[in-house]
Design a protein around this motif. Structure first.
Motif, PDB file in Angstrom:
ATOM      1  N   GLY A 283      43.387  27.257  47.742  1.00 41.65           N
ATOM      2  CA  GLY A 283      43.441  28.539  48.438  1.00 41.65           C
ATOM      3  C   GLY A 283      42.074  29.158  48.675  1.00 41.65           C
ATOM      4  N   VAL A 284      41.055  28.720  47.925  1.00 40.20           N
ATOM      5  CA  VAL A 284      39.679  29.160  48.186  1.00 40.20           C
ATOM      6  C   VAL A 284      39.326  28.934  49.655  1.00 40.20           C
ATOM      7  N   MET A 285      39.880  27.837  50.214  1.00 43.68           N
ATOM      8  CA  MET A 285      39.534  27.439  51.587  1.00 43.68           C
ATOM      9  C   MET A 285      40.490  27.994  52.640  1.00 43.68           C
ATOM     10  N   MET A 286      41.465  28.787  52.233  1.00 38.08           N
ATOM     11  CA  MET A 286      42.351  29.419  53.206  1.00 38.08           C
ATOM     12  C   MET A 286      41.602  30.515  53.958  1.00 38.08           C
ATOM     13  N   LYS A 287      42.043  30.815  55.154  1.00 42.40           N
ATOM     14  CA  LYS A 287      41.459  31.930  55.894  1.00 42.40           C
ATOM     15  C   LYS A 287      41.670  33.222  55.103  1.00 42.40           C
ATOM     16  N   SER A 288      40.710  34.115  55.200  1.00 44.30           N
ATOM     17  CA  SER A 288      40.770  35.365  54.465  1.00 44.30           C
ATOM     18  C   SER A 288      41.961  36.199  54.913  1.00 44.30           C
ATOM     19  N   LYS A 289      42.658  36.770  53.924  1.00 45.35           N
ATOM     20  CA  LYS A 289      43.787  37.646  54.192  1.00 45.35           C
ATOM     21  C   LYS A 289      43.806  38.739  53.136  1.00 45.35           C
TER      22      LYS A 289
ATOM     23  N   VAL B 199      40.236  26.821  56.399  1.00 47.25           N
ATOM     24  CA  VAL B 199      38.894  26.652  56.965  1.00 47.25           C
ATOM     25  C   VAL B 199      38.347  25.423  56.250  1.00 47.25           C
ATOM     26  N   PRO B 200      38.606  24.220  56.777  1.00 51.10           N
ATOM     27  CA  PRO B 200      38.393  22.986  56.019  1.00 51.10           C
ATOM     28  C   PRO B 200      36.928  22.593  55.882  1.00 51.10           C
ATOM     29  N   VAL B 201      36.703  21.666  54.960  1.00 50.94           N
ATOM     30  CA  VAL B 201      35.372  21.131  54.709  1.00 50.94           C
ATOM     31  C   VAL B 201      35.411  19.619  54.875  1.00 50.94           C
ATOM     32  N   THR B 202      34.242  19.002  54.871  1.00 53.34           N
ATOM     33  CA  THR B 202      34.174  17.539  54.887  1.00 53.34           C
ATOM     34  C   THR B 202      34.251  17.019  53.456  1.00 53.34           C
TER      35      THR B 202
ATOM     36  N   VAL C 258      51.183  20.278  26.593  1.00 54.20           N
ATOM     37  CA  VAL C 258      50.009  20.591  27.418  1.00 54.20           C
ATOM     38  C   VAL C 258      50.416  21.490  28.571  1.00 54.20           C
ATOM     39  N   VAL C 259      49.603  22.515  28.839  1.00 56.90           N
ATOM     40  CA  VAL C 259      49.847  23.460  29.925  1.00 56.90           C
ATOM     41  C   VAL C 259      48.635  23.480  30.853  1.00 56.90           C
ATOM     42  N   ARG C 260      48.870  23.423  32.159  1.00 53.26           N
ATOM     43  CA  ARG C 260      47.788  23.679  33.130  1.00 53.26           C
ATOM     44  C   ARG C 260      47.774  25.180  33.399  1.00 53.26           C
ATOM     45  N   TRP C 261      46.604  25.802  33.210  1.00 50.34           N
ATOM     46  CA  TRP C 261      46.467  27.251  33.358  1.00 50.34           C
ATOM     47  C   TRP C 261      45.424  27.525  34.436  1.00 50.34           C
ATOM     48  N   PHE C 262      45.864  28.148  35.532  1.00 51.81           N
ATOM     49  CA  PHE C 262      44.958  28.451  36.645  1.00 51.81           C
ATOM     50  C   PHE C 262      44.072  29.648  36.290  1.00 51.81           C
ATOM     51  N   VAL C 263      42.789  29.537  36.574  1.00 53.93           N
ATOM     52  CA  VAL C 263      41.819  30.557  36.189  1.00 53.93           C
ATOM     53  C   VAL C 263      41.467  31.458  37.371  1.00 53.93           C
ATOM     54  N   PHE C 264      40.677  30.949  38.323  1.00 54.68           N
ATOM     55  CA  PHE C 264      40.217  31.781  39.441  1.00 54.68           C
ATOM     56  C   PHE C 264      41.054  31.612  40.715  1.00 54.68           C
ATOM     57  N   THR C 265      41.931  30.648  40.749  1.00 54.28           N
ATOM     58  CA  THR C 265      42.788  30.337  41.911  1.00 54.28           C
ATOM     59  C   THR C 265      41.993  30.432  43.213  1.00 54.28           C
ATOM     60  N   ASP C 266      42.360  31.382  44.106  1.00 54.64           N
ATOM     61  CA  ASP C 266      41.664  31.499  45.400  1.00 54.64           C
ATOM     62  C   ASP C 266      40.586  32.583  45.369  1.00 54.64           C
TER      63      ASP C 266
ATOM     64  N   GLN D  12      41.605  40.825  48.783  1.00 50.51           N
ATOM     65  CA  GLN D  12      41.321  39.665  49.616  1.00 50.51           C
ATOM     66  C   GLN D  12      41.783  38.396  48.915  1.00 50.51           C
ATOM     67  N   THR D  13      42.538  37.569  49.628  1.00 47.50           N
ATOM     68  CA  THR D  13      42.912  36.243  49.144  1.00 47.50           C
ATOM     69  C   THR D  13      42.268  35.215  50.063  1.00 47.50           C
ATOM     70  N   GLY D  14      41.749  34.139  49.485  1.00 46.88           N
ATOM     71  CA  GLY D  14      41.084  33.119  50.275  1.00 46.88           C
ATOM     72  C   GLY D  14      39.797  33.624  50.898  1.00 46.88           C
ATOM     73  N   GLY D  15      39.367  32.895  51.935  1.00 46.94           N
ATOM     74  CA  GLY D  15      38.173  33.308  52.658  1.00 46.94           C
ATOM     75  C   GLY D  15      36.872  32.948  51.978  1.00 46.94           C
ATOM     76  N   HIS D  16      36.864  31.881  51.160  1.00 46.82           N
ATOM     77  CA  HIS D  16      35.649  31.560  50.417  1.00 46.82           C
ATOM     78  C   HIS D  16      35.178  30.120  50.617  1.00 46.82           C
ATOM     79  N   THR D  17      35.475  29.543  51.770  1.00 47.34           N
ATOM     80  CA  THR D  17      34.964  28.204  52.055  1.00 47.34           C
ATOM     81  C   THR D  17      33.447  28.165  51.959  1.00 47.34           C
ATOM     82  N   ASP D  18      32.798  29.283  52.277  1.00 49.16           N
ATOM     83  CA  ASP D  18      31.336  29.322  52.251  1.00 49.16           C
ATOM     84  C   ASP D  18      30.770  29.035  50.861  1.00 49.16           C
ATOM     85  N   LEU D  19      31.527  29.314  49.803  1.00 48.82           N
ATOM     86  CA  LEU D  19      31.039  29.025  48.462  1.00 48.82           C
ATOM     87  C   LEU D  19      30.928  27.528  48.206  1.00 48.82           C
ATOM     88  N   ILE D  20      31.671  26.743  48.979  1.00 50.96           N
ATOM     89  CA  ILE D  20      31.618  25.291  48.857  1.00 50.96           C
ATOM     90  C   ILE D  20      30.511  24.702  49.722  1.00 50.96           C
ATOM     91  N   VAL D  21      30.328  25.240  50.926  1.00 53.88           N
ATOM     92  CA  VAL D  21      29.436  24.606  51.901  1.00 53.88           C
ATOM     93  C   VAL D  21      28.042  25.217  51.960  1.00 53.88           C
TER      94      VAL D  21
END
Length: 256
Positions: free
Chosen positions: A79-85, A152-155, A25-33, A91-100
């Motif tokens: 990494g979705v919730m990391m500050k945008s860089k 950029v954390p969430v609850t 079995v392999v874990r394969w990351f798709v969209f990551t951050d 662009q990596t990260g910077g997508h906390t808004d997609l969760i909240v």
């Protein structure tokens, strides 16, 4: 540029090597951050998949089939919730808004998550889908939180609302098993429906729990914790039967 599996490289030889070494079995990351694979409009809402996403996953699963491997497809990373860089113009990260923000969560579900799930529904080499890898690093109010620097954390309520939608789609659209990649055995109980019920949070209805283990966790343990009870943080010592969980537990990452 596009540099996924469709572009060639050593993926075939790596998977053949895994098979030769007994990997099943392999874990394969798709969209990551979300640095790739998804298209966005000017205000940061997803508009769909990029032209290579499906082709990359098709190629990955063809390689898995050729090597008798099953795959856990990890949709998102903390990494979705990391500050945008911006790294090399991307662009990596910077997508906390997609969760909240439900206005952005909706197109993520309808134009990204569900189309991918539908395309690979009941694929014989997909063992399960993982909502997110190690989300605990970006949740500030779980019992004993440890938010990673640069987040950029969430609850917990915000994340569970998001994750419950993804997990429900995995079940309904893909007809597959759903899991979350917990960063530590110390936190695994927060993903149970029992914990959700005790806090009035949405259930995720996971089909199995998943934990990760690294040597720095070797001496970690809970003793009479009000939420977690008493148990070790290492699967090398802790029996699943002593955790009081209602589903099987998989060790998804381990370093000895």
């Amino acid at each position: 540029g596009a540099y996924g599996v469709h572009a060639g490289g050593s993926y075939a030889s790596q998977m053949a090597d895994m098979k030769a070494k007994g990997v099943r079995v392999v874990r394969w990351f798709v969209f990551t951050d979300l640095r790739g694979g998804v298209l966005f409009n000017d205000w940061g809402a997803p508009t769909g998949l990029d032209p290579w996403t499906i082709k990359d996953l098709e190629t990955a699963l063809e390689l898995a089939k050729a090597n008798d491997l099953h795959v856990i497809l990890v949709l998102f990373d903390f990494g979705v919730m990391m500050k945008s860089k911006v790294v090399n113009g991307v662009q990596t990260g910077g997508h906390t808004d997609l969760i909240v923000d439900p206005v952005k969560t909706l197109p993520l579900m309808e134009k990204v998550v569900k189309p991918v799930l539908a395309k690979f529904a009941r694929h014989p080499n997909v063992l399960a889908w993982e909502v997110m890898n190690e989300p605990e690093w970006g949740i500030w109010d779980i019992p004993e939180p440890k938010v990673m620097e640069g987040m950029v954390p969430v609850t917990m309520a915000q994340f569970r609302n998001f994750a419950s939608q993804v997990s429900a789609a995995i079940h309904a659209v893909a007809g597959a098993h759903s899991t979350v990649g917990s960063a530590s055995l110390g936190w695994v109980k927060v993903w149970s429906n029992a914990f959700a019920a005790s806090k009035g949070l949405p259930p995720l209805n996971l089909d199995f729990y998943q934990i990760h283990y690294y040597p720095h966790l070797a001496e970690g343990k809970w003793t009479n914790h009000p939420v977690y009870g008493t148990h070790s943080w290492t699967p090398l010592k802790q029996k699943v039967s002593g955790l009081g969980l209602d589903r099987p537990v998989l060790v998804g990452e381990i370093q000895m």
